[in-house]
Motif scaffolding. Sequence first.
Motif, mmCIF file in Angstrom:
data_model
loop_
_atom_site.group_PDB
_atom_site.id
_atom_site.type_symbol
_atom_site.label_atom_id
_atom_site.label_comp_id
_atom_site.label_asym_id
_atom_site.label_seq_id
_atom_site.Cartn_x
_atom_site.Cartn_y
_atom_site.Cartn_z
ATOM 1 N N TYR A 1 0.838 -1.206 0.000
ATOM 2 C CA TYR A 1 0.000 0.000 0.000
ATOM 3 C C TYR A 1 0.876 1.260 0.000
ATOM 4 O O TYR A 1 0.585 2.231 -0.712
ATOM 5 C CB TYR A 1 -0.920 -0.009 1.225
ATOM 6 C CG TYR A 1 -1.696 1.274 1.399
ATOM 7 C CD1 TYR A 1 -2.804 1.555 0.589
ATOM 8 C CD2 TYR A 1 -1.312 2.215 2.352
ATOM 9 C CE1 TYR A 1 -3.509 2.745 0.732
ATOM 10 C CE2 TYR A 1 -2.014 3.411 2.503
ATOM 11 C CZ TYR A 1 -3.109 3.675 1.689
ATOM 12 O OH TYR A 1 -3.801 4.852 1.834
ATOM 13 N N ASP A 2 1.961 1.235 0.786
ATOM 14 C CA ASP A 2 2.868 2.381 0.845
ATOM 15 C C ASP A 2 3.493 2.655 -0.514
ATOM 16 O O ASP A 2 3.629 3.811 -0.933
ATOM 17 C CB ASP A 2 3.972 2.140 1.884
ATOM 18 C CG ASP A 2 3.427 1.983 3.298
ATOM 19 O OD1 ASP A 2 2.459 2.690 3.624
ATOM 20 O OD2 ASP A 2 3.973 1.149 4.044
ATOM 21 N N VAL A 3 3.891 1.601 -1.194
ATOM 22 C CA VAL A 3 4.507 1.752 -2.517
ATOM 23 C C VAL A 3 3.490 2.316 -3.504
ATOM 24 O O VAL A 3 3.787 3.225 -4.287
ATOM 25 C CB VAL A 3 5.058 0.398 -3.014
ATOM 26 C CG1 VAL A 3 5.617 0.536 -4.438
ATOM 27 C CG2 VAL A 3 6.139 -0.119 -2.081
ATOM 28 N N ALA A 4 2.276 1.765 -3.475
ATOM 29 C CA ALA A 4 1.229 2.225 -4.398
ATOM 30 C C ALA A 4 0.913 3.702 -4.180
ATOM 31 O O ALA A 4 0.775 4.474 -5.143
ATOM 32 C CB ALA A 4 -0.021 1.373 -4.211
ATOM 33 N N ARG A 5 0.815 4.114 -2.915
ATOM 34 C CA ARG A 5 0.501 5.506 -2.608
ATOM 35 C C ARG A 5 1.624 6.431 -3.066
ATOM 36 O O ARG A 5 1.384 7.486 -3.676
ATOM 37 C CB ARG A 5 0.273 5.659 -1.097
ATOM 38 C CG ARG A 5 -0.139 7.067 -0.668
ATOM 39 C CD ARG A 5 -0.390 7.121 0.814
ATOM 40 N NE ARG A 5 0.787 6.700 1.568
ATOM 41 C CZ ARG A 5 0.816 6.566 2.892
ATOM 42 N NH1 ARG A 5 -0.288 6.779 3.606
ATOM 43 N NH2 ARG A 5 1.926 6.193 3.501
ATOM 44 N N SER B 1 1.654 6.596 -6.792
ATOM 45 C CA SER B 1 0.364 7.044 -7.361
ATOM 46 C C SER B 1 -0.183 6.052 -8.381
ATOM 47 O O SER B 1 -0.621 6.417 -9.490
ATOM 48 C CB SER B 1 0.516 8.436 -8.007
ATOM 49 O OG SER B 1 0.938 9.393 -7.052
ATOM 50 N N VAL B 2 -0.099 4.777 -8.008
ATOM 51 C CA VAL B 2 -0.667 3.711 -8.838
ATOM 52 C C VAL B 2 -1.485 2.792 -7.938
ATOM 53 O O VAL B 2 -1.488 2.926 -6.713
ATOM 54 C CB VAL B 2 0.432 2.897 -9.561
ATOM 55 C CG1 VAL B 2 1.243 3.774 -10.501
ATOM 56 C CG2 VAL B 2 1.353 2.205 -8.556
ATOM 57 N N SER B 3 -2.171 1.829 -8.549
ATOM 58 C CA SER B 3 -2.953 0.875 -7.772
ATOM 59 C C SER B 3 -2.037 -0.198 -7.183
ATOM 60 O O SER B 3 -0.921 -0.442 -7.674
ATOM 61 C CB SER B 3 -4.011 0.216 -8.651
ATOM 62 O OG SER B 3 -3.396 -0.623 -9.604
ATOM 63 N N MET B 4 -2.529 -0.870 -6.136
ATOM 64 C CA MET B 4 -1.770 -1.984 -5.555
ATOM 65 C C MET B 4 -1.629 -3.119 -6.559
ATOM 66 O O MET B 4 -0.629 -3.842 -6.564
ATOM 67 C CB MET B 4 -2.444 -2.473 -4.272
ATOM 68 C CG MET B 4 -2.276 -1.510 -3.105
ATOM 69 S SD MET B 4 -2.830 -2.190 -1.529
ATOM 70 C CE MET B 4 -4.609 -2.134 -1.762
ATOM 71 N N ALA B 5 -2.624 -3.288 -7.438
ATOM 72 C CA ALA B 5 -2.553 -4.329 -8.473
ATOM 73 C C ALA B 5 -1.379 -4.079 -9.411
ATOM 74 O O ALA B 5 -0.681 -5.009 -9.834
ATOM 75 C CB ALA B 5 -3.856 -4.378 -9.253
ATOM 76 N N THR B 6 -1.145 -2.782 -9.729
ATOM 77 C CA THR B 6 -0.017 -2.439 -10.605
ATOM 78 C C THR B 6 1.309 -2.756 -9.921
ATOM 79 O O THR B 6 2.229 -3.310 -10.547
ATOM 80 C CB THR B 6 -0.072 -0.952 -10.988
ATOM 81 O OG1 THR B 6 -1.269 -0.699 -11.714
ATOM 82 C CG2 THR B 6 1.131 -0.561 -11.833
ATOM 83 N N VAL B 7 1.425 -2.412 -8.646
ATOM 84 C CA VAL B 7 2.646 -2.745 -7.902
ATOM 85 C C VAL B 7 2.861 -4.243 -7.897
ATOM 86 O O VAL B 7 3.971 -4.739 -8.106
ATOM 87 C CB VAL B 7 2.573 -2.215 -6.448
ATOM 88 C CG1 VAL B 7 3.817 -2.629 -5.669
ATOM 89 C CG2 VAL B 7 2.441 -0.706 -6.443
#
Length: 346
Positions: free
Chosen positions: A20-24, A27-33
């Motif tokens: 979640y931290d990486v996605a935030r 500025s992408v979705s968790m699915a993208t990460v």
Amino acid sequence: MNLIRERGVAMKKKQTVTIYDVAREASVSMATVSRVVNHNHNVKPETEQKVLNVVKKLNYRPNDVARGLASKKTTTVGVIIPNVTNSYFAALARGIDDIAEMYQYNIILTNSDGDEKKEIKALNTLYSKQVDGIIFMGNDISDEVREELRNVRTPVVLAGSVDPKNEFPSVNIDYRKAIYAQFNKLFENGNDRIAFIADNLSRSINKDYRIRGYQDALKDAGVPFRKSLLIEATDVSYESGYKLQERLIKSGATAAIVSNDDVAAGIMNAMGDNRINVPEQFEVATSDNTQLTEMTRPTMSTITQPLYDIGAVSMRLLTKVMDNEEIENNNILLSFGLKKRESTKD
């Protein structure tokens, strides 16, 4: 701010970086990460690079345990090896590891010393870690180990290990034909008293395959079987081979086929130390074609086995079993050859 105190010094409590931290931050979705860290290339290159930059910046490490719970896979394979220092099994392990990396599996390597109790303990340890599959290397499968493998649904593939009951997929060479071919080569050199040497003659790989090849060759050559030329080494070590020299000379043998390179090296050096010239007075042919065969003087003639390929094909076969893919052949036999070096005449 969460603080902990150690020896009177205020310290920041270490925070775990989440997906979640990486996605935030990116500025992408968790699915993208998730797609990026799992090497799914269905992501725009610029987005992938942005996520990777954040992963590096935050020192994010995917949680394999959580990922395994979600996917019901741990992307981990257990490998049971009899002796991690043995060149034969080390070459197989290298092939396994390279293909595992290609298919994004991690390896847990366990050493069993070829001991049944240790093999069972290793299996239970691997099961407790919920590995997705197991590659078993060993010269034989005891009834107890076989039962342990049956009781758990974890896929198993044998590498360089035979299964006369054909219960488990395996990758080998045709040991029976290999010994037959090596015997004939020594027989053509003028030897009719050729010894066969292995560390445990009752093991299936010897009893059901190698010795049968040896007996087939004797029969076709019209040479009588002599029990004295069927010789058991105490183990697969240089020392055990060295100790066999006197027995070989007393048996009247003029050549030997040896199932292990370390044992063969011991025999050959003992011959030299006792002023018996190899190959003029005694020929030695070994079976594994490890690096040792080229390091000895004289270099050793050998059956050639594609050791790396046996490991690699075993791992690829395991991926198919784990993914429930259709398998045309459960028992794969790779090609072997004979390599003439200096320990045999022609």
